[in-house]
Motif scaffolding. Structure first.
Motif, PDB file in Angstrom:
ATOM      1  N   ILE A 250       0.839  -1.207   0.000  1.00 49.16           N
ATOM      2  CA  ILE A 250       0.000   0.000   0.000  1.00 49.16           C
ATOM      3  C   ILE A 250       0.875   1.260   0.000  1.00 49.16           C
ATOM      4  CG2 ILE A 250      -1.671   1.305   1.361  1.00 49.16           C
ATOM      5  CD1 ILE A 250      -2.775  -1.410   2.301  1.00 49.16           C
ATOM      6  N   ALA A 251       1.957   1.238   0.818  1.00 48.44           N
ATOM      7  CA  ALA A 251       2.851   2.406   0.865  1.00 48.44           C
ATOM      8  C   ALA A 251       3.520   2.634  -0.484  1.00 48.44           C
ATOM      9  CB  ALA A 251       3.902   2.198   1.954  1.00 48.44           C
ATOM     10  N   THR A 252       3.933   1.537  -1.148  1.00 46.79           N
ATOM     11  CA  THR A 252       4.584   1.671  -2.451  1.00 46.79           C
ATOM     12  C   THR A 252       3.634   2.244  -3.496  1.00 46.79           C
ATOM     13  OG1 THR A 252       6.015  -0.214  -1.944  1.00 46.79           O
ATOM     14  CG2 THR A 252       5.825   0.429  -4.249  1.00 46.79           C
ATOM     15  N   VAL A 253       2.400   1.731  -3.520  1.00 46.92           N
ATOM     16  CA  VAL A 253       1.409   2.250  -4.476  1.00 46.92           C
ATOM     17  C   VAL A 253       1.148   3.734  -4.232  1.00 46.92           C
ATOM     18  CG1 VAL A 253      -1.002   2.087  -5.191  1.00 46.92           C
ATOM     19  CG2 VAL A 253       0.321   0.006  -4.834  1.00 46.92           C
ATOM     20  N   ALA A 254       1.059   4.120  -2.946  1.00 48.82           N
ATOM     21  CA  ALA A 254       0.832   5.535  -2.628  1.00 48.82           C
ATOM     22  C   ALA A 254       2.013   6.398  -3.073  1.00 48.82           C
ATOM     23  CB  ALA A 254       0.599   5.686  -1.119  1.00 48.82           C
ATOM     24  N   LEU A 255       3.236   5.921  -2.819  1.00 55.99           N
ATOM     25  CA  LEU A 255       4.421   6.692  -3.221  1.00 55.99           C
ATOM     26  C   LEU A 255       4.520   6.809  -4.734  1.00 55.99           C
ATOM     27  CD1 LEU A 255       7.124   5.371  -0.711  1.00 55.99           C
ATOM     28  CD2 LEU A 255       6.172   7.679  -0.839  1.00 55.99           C
ATOM     29  N   ALA A 257       2.049   6.785  -6.818  1.00 55.75           N
ATOM     30  CA  ALA A 257       1.024   7.745  -7.245  1.00 55.75           C
ATOM     31  C   ALA A 257       1.501   9.177  -7.028  1.00 55.75           C
ATOM     32  CB  ALA A 257      -0.274   7.475  -6.483  1.00 55.75           C
ATOM     33  N   VAL A 258       2.143   9.415  -5.880  1.00 58.12           N
ATOM     34  CA  VAL A 258       2.656  10.766  -5.602  1.00 58.12           C
ATOM     35  C   VAL A 258       3.742  11.141  -6.601  1.00 58.12           C
ATOM     36  CG1 VAL A 258       3.933  12.160  -3.926  1.00 58.12           C
ATOM     37  CG2 VAL A 258       2.053  10.703  -3.163  1.00 58.12           C
ATOM     38  N   GLU A 260       4.209   9.921  -9.591  1.00 56.02           N
ATOM     39  CA  GLU A 260       3.618  10.104 -10.916  1.00 56.02           C
ATOM     40  C   GLU A 260       3.016  11.495 -11.039  1.00 56.02           C
ATOM     41  OE1 GLU A 260       3.741   8.113 -13.453  1.00 56.02           O
ATOM     42  OE2 GLU A 260       2.477   9.351 -14.751  1.00 56.02           O
ATOM     43  N   ARG A 261       2.410  11.953  -9.950  1.00 57.07           N
ATOM     44  CA  ARG A 261       1.798  13.277  -9.950  1.00 57.07           C
ATOM     45  C   ARG A 261       2.869  14.379  -9.984  1.00 57.07           C
ATOM     46  NH1 ARG A 261      -2.904  15.948 -11.083  1.00 57.07           N
ATOM     47  NH2 ARG A 261      -3.128  17.804  -9.783  1.00 57.07           N
TER      48      ARG A 261
END
Length: 271
Positions: A250-255, A257-258, A260-261
């Protein structure tokens, strides 16, 4: 007839690529989904599908002080290695990005060699080198080893960013009397910053998850998280490790996403 043939070839190509992409997605996403589902099991073993669902193993993870200690070590080593990687990678990229000399090409190949050299072979070679120079394994050797294997990520992303930099900007700055340092600080660095950040992010994740180099270059007191997770699974199939894996996923997916943004990570990886 020729147009029909080209259409059939195009359709065949799209079908084959779609099938390959779907297989790749399944192979990448399915294991992570299985781990996430198992991490919420109410049972005492890694069984899929789980007999029931509960947050008990996430509560147990909160009290797993050995995993906390190993995570702290991995985080510190990754932060130090990423900082050194940024300094070395950016300096190397500036030196070789616009040079067409043989020495620049050789230096580029040397910096990129950790990507093709088996990590276990590099770990063993680094251990032998440190032994020859009388440097015992410690957190310092871990940081050095991780830095070497992570430099290519920052180097390649920074070189790609520098390749998109318009030479006329540098020429205009020089024509207006700006020094090289001022030009780098006010023009070059802001324009290549997204590439540096993207490379640093990949280097951090690579260092945090590194097992082969850590196996050879850590001392007995420096427990690293990936190695601790492997040892716990090998000894007792601890479900707490599944909960920890869920947190990391979950932490990796969130990072991602950040990143990528902020930097357009996927676009930079395909450049």
């Amino acid at each position: 007839m020729g147009g029909r043939k080209r259409t059939l070839e195009a359709i065949s190509f799209e079908v084959v690529m779609t099938v390959i992409a779907l297989i790749a997605l399944i192979l990448i996403i399915a294991p992570s989904l299985v781990v996430l589902i198992v991490s919420f099991t109410s049972g005492f073993s890694l069984k899929f599908p789980p007999p029931g669902y509960s947050l008990r193993w996430y509560v147990e993870l909160w009290n797993a002080w050995q995993l906390h200690f190993a995570a702290r070590n991995s985080l510190l080593v990754a932060l130090w290695a990423t900082g050194l990687t940024i300094v070395l990678g950016v300096a190397a990229a500036l030196a070789i990005s616009r040079s067409r000399t043989l020495s620049a090409r050789l230096l580029d190949s040397l910096f990129m060699s950790p990507l093709v050299l088996p990590a276990l072979a590099f770990g063993l070679a680094a251990l032998m080198l440190f032994s020859l120079v009388g440097l015992p394994v410690s957190p310092l050797t871990l940081v050095i080893g991780h830095t070497v294997v992570c430099v290519p990520y920052v180097l390649r992303n920074t070189v790609a960013a520098l390749a998109q930099l318009e030479p006329t900007l540098l020429e205009s700055s020089a024509a207006l009397g700006a020094s090289r340092l001022y030009t780098f600080r006010r023009i070059v660095l802001p324009l290549i910053r997204p590439g540096i950040i993207a490379g640093a992010f990949i280097a951090f994740m690579s260092s945090f998850d590194n097992v082969p180099v850590s196996l050879f270059l850590r001392d007995a007191a420096t427990d690293m998280l990936p190695i601790r997770m492997w040892q716990d699974l090998e000894g007792k199939l601890d479900v707490t490790i599944a909960a920890l894996s869920g947190v990391l996923i979950i932490a990796t997916v969130a990072l991602v996403a950040v990143m990528e943004r902020v930097t357009g990570l996927s676009r930079r990886l395909t450049n």
